[in-house]
Design an enzyme around this catalytic site. Structure first.
Site, PDB file in Angstrom:
ATOM      1  N   HIS A 191       0.801  -1.225   0.000  1.00  0.00           N
ATOM      2  CA  HIS A 191       0.000   0.000   0.000  1.00  0.00           C
ATOM      3  C   HIS A 191       0.843   1.288   0.000  1.00  0.00           C
ATOM      4  O   HIS A 191       0.569   2.225   0.751  1.00  0.00           O
ATOM      5  CB  HIS A 191      -0.942   0.009   1.207  1.00  0.00           C
ATOM      6  CG  HIS A 191      -2.049  -1.009   1.129  1.00  0.00           C
ATOM      7  ND1 HIS A 191      -2.517  -1.525  -0.055  1.00  0.00           N
ATOM      8  CD2 HIS A 191      -2.791  -1.611   2.114  1.00  0.00           C
ATOM      9  CE1 HIS A 191      -3.493  -2.378   0.192  1.00  0.00           C
ATOM     10  NE2 HIS A 191      -3.681  -2.459   1.491  1.00  0.00           N
TER      11      HIS A 191
ATOM     12  N   HIS B  54      -9.749   2.308   0.354  1.00  0.00           N
ATOM     13  CA  HIS B  54      -9.661   1.231   1.346  1.00  0.00           C
ATOM     14  C   HIS B  54     -10.697   1.352   2.468  1.00  0.00           C
ATOM     15  O   HIS B  54     -10.374   1.199   3.643  1.00  0.00           O
ATOM     16  CB  HIS B  54      -8.246   1.212   1.931  1.00  0.00           C
ATOM     17  CG  HIS B  54      -7.792  -0.134   2.400  1.00  0.00           C
ATOM     18  ND1 HIS B  54      -8.311  -0.746   3.512  1.00  0.00           N
ATOM     19  CD2 HIS B  54      -6.877  -0.991   1.909  1.00  0.00           C
ATOM     20  CE1 HIS B  54      -7.713  -1.916   3.689  1.00  0.00           C
ATOM     21  NE2 HIS B  54      -6.834  -2.095   2.724  1.00  0.00           N
TER      22      HIS B  54
ATOM     23  N   GLU C 241     -11.541  -3.507  -2.952  1.00  0.00           N
ATOM     24  CA  GLU C 241     -10.626  -2.516  -3.504  1.00  0.00           C
ATOM     25  C   GLU C 241     -10.502  -2.710  -5.013  1.00  0.00           C
ATOM     26  O   GLU C 241      -9.973  -3.717  -5.464  1.00  0.00           O
ATOM     27  CB  GLU C 241      -9.261  -2.666  -2.824  1.00  0.00           C
ATOM     28  CG  GLU C 241      -9.326  -2.534  -1.314  1.00  0.00           C
ATOM     29  CD  GLU C 241      -8.179  -3.265  -0.606  1.00  0.00           C
ATOM     30  OE1 GLU C 241      -7.017  -2.963  -0.878  1.00  0.00           O
ATOM     31  OE2 GLU C 241      -8.464  -4.165   0.214  1.00  0.00           O
TER      32      GLU C 241
HETATM   33  C1  GLA Z   1      -5.352  -5.008   2.083  1.00  0.00           C
HETATM   34  C2  GLA Z   1      -4.491  -6.208   2.034  1.00  0.00           C
HETATM   35  C3  GLA Z   1      -4.563  -6.934   3.322  1.00  0.00           C
HETATM   36  C4  GLA Z   1      -4.236  -6.040   4.470  1.00  0.00           C
HETATM   37  C5  GLA Z   1      -5.139  -4.849   4.457  1.00  0.00           C
HETATM   38  C6  GLA Z   1      -4.766  -3.851   5.512  1.00  0.00           C
HETATM   39  O1  GLA Z   1      -6.640  -5.278   1.903  1.00  0.00           O
HETATM   40  O2  GLA Z   1      -4.823  -7.059   0.979  1.00  0.00           O
HETATM   41  O3  GLA Z   1      -3.691  -8.020   3.297  1.00  0.00           O
HETATM   42  O4  GLA Z   1      -2.912  -5.630   4.389  1.00  0.00           O
HETATM   43  O5  GLA Z   1      -5.089  -4.221   3.224  1.00  0.00           O
HETATM   44  O6  GLA Z   1      -4.694  -4.421   6.773  1.00  0.00           O
END
Ligand code: GLA
Length: 390
Positions: A152, A226, A355
């Site tokens: 991210h 997110h 997402e």
């Molecule tokens: C995303 C990732 C997860 C996790 C979340 C945040 O969705 O795919 O593995 O890292 O973000 O906790």
């Protein structure tokens, strides 16, 4: 003045009172209410966007929060820290509004400990293996912040920076345009990247998120949003029914990096081509759902990616996107250690993320759709979240 929008900067915004509701029993936050301005439209409220101060970051940068309302009474709050959706209130089948996203009432929580609650994620959403990739013959090493991998956008991704903001008024919609300049070398990425993200609330009861970016050097870009949704406004999300418009998904290794395979969902717990509750087969998926689904249509088209129905409230959310992928994350890492809206712990599977994105680790997977943005080209992405009830 039907459909008019106004922006009013109002005075200091003090500490927010907690509602005293259990977080998993209700997400309602006591966020600034839009003042009653503008003439109510027939059967609803006037579209409105208003700005208020929302505290400051530890380095003294001021953060602002915008309250959006559409003609039908839907409400959203977005703030400049992380270009974050702080609340989203939509009606249930009886018309009662409820906040359907997890998060905090005040800025502090977002700064101290947020698993990307409601934020814009970038420069690259999801993981890049070992934070490394080769582009045009040069190897780049990104910040690693998830074991040996990059997640991210790195240590200080787009979710942790303060964006510039301005209100947007369009026919039938009201919104906020966020912009951010990510500098050459930030978190290890090549080139300056100018990014804009527009959140808008339409009178068709949609939350639209529209992304654009340009770069002065070739760079990977994969922007997403997110939010952790809970359409019941509380409790776990295992009873939510999902239909995902995907016949394939990308299996992952132990570090949640795709193996490169695109595997058919048929006859597996990943088959949501017909409606299934999140909880029905989750025990068969080690660790819970945290996978990228390969959407039918392959991106570039505004296809319906996913439909979510929550039987108790009657709320429905449908997401359409131009993206080829959808990360479905079932809130597996929520473990009760975060005290969010309402003052109680967010437990495992208390919210889920959907997402819209390109596939994880694409810079290292030549068979995945490319995420490389080159100078002169414009990155564009659109996600529409449409709300209704039955
Ligand atoms: C995303 C990732 C997860 C996790 C979340 C945040 O969705 O795919 O593995 O890292 O973000 O906790």
């Amino acid at each position: 003045m039907k459909g008019s929008t106004k922006i009013i900067a109002v005075g200091a915004f003090g500490l927010l009172a907690l509602m005293g509701l259990a977080a998993c029993k209700g997400n309602k936050a006591d966020l600034p209410e839009p003042a009653a301005v503008g003439e109510p439209a027939e059967g609803g409220t006037a579209m409105d966007v208003q700005k208020q101060p929302f505290g400051q970051t530890p380095d003294g940068t001021a953060v602002e929060i915008y309250a959006l309302t559409n003609d039908k009474g839907l409400k959203a709050h977005v703030m400049t820290y992380g270009a974050t959706l702080v609340s989203l209130e939509v009606p249930d089948r009886t018309g009662k509004l409820g906040d359907i996203v997890l998060g905090y009432e005040a800025l502090d929580g977002y700064i101290k400990n947020s698993p990307y609650f409601g934020s814009i994620v970038g420069r690259y959403g999801n993981r890049i293996a070992k934070g490394r990739f080769t582009l045009d013959g040069a190897t780049y090493q990104l910040a690693t912040n998830n074991g040996e991998n990059h997640l991210h956008g790195g240590i200080k991704g787009f979710d942790k920076v303060v964006w510039k903001a301005e209100p947007v008024r369009e026919a039938g919609a009201v919104g906020v345009k966020f912009s951010y300049l990510s500098r050459d070398g930030e978190e290890g990425y090549p080139g300056n990247l100018a990014v804009t993200v527009v959140y808008s609330l339409t009178n068709a009861n949609e939350l639209r998120i529209s992304y654009e970016a340009t770069a002065d050097k070739a760079t990977p870009v994969n922007l997403t949003h997110h939010s952790y949704f809970n359409l019941a406004g509380g409790g776990d999300v295992l009873g939510h029914e999902l239909t995902i418009n995907a016949e394939g998904y990308t299996p992952v290794d132990a570090g949640l990096i795709p193996t490169g395979e695109i595997r058919p969902v048929k006859d597996s717990p990943f088959d949501f081509t017909t409606p299934h509750s999140i909880g029905e087969r989750i025990a068969q998926v080690e660790g819970g759902y945290d996978h990228n689904f390969v959407l039918r249509g392959g991106g570039g088209m505004m296809d319906l990616a996913v439909r979510v129905y929550e039987p108790k409230s009657g709320r429905i959310m449908e997401i359409s996107t131009t993206e080829p992928g959808l990360q479905f994350y079932s809130g597996n890492f929520l473990d009760g250690t975060i005290t969010g809206k309402g003052g109680k712990a967010y437990l495992k599977h208390c919210g889920f993320c959907l997402e819209t994105q390109h596939f994880p680790d694409s810079p290292n997977k030549p068979n995945f759709p490319s995420t490389i943005l080159r100078p002169g080209a414009v990155y564009k992405s659109l996600a529409i979240h449409k709300f209704s009830t039955i």
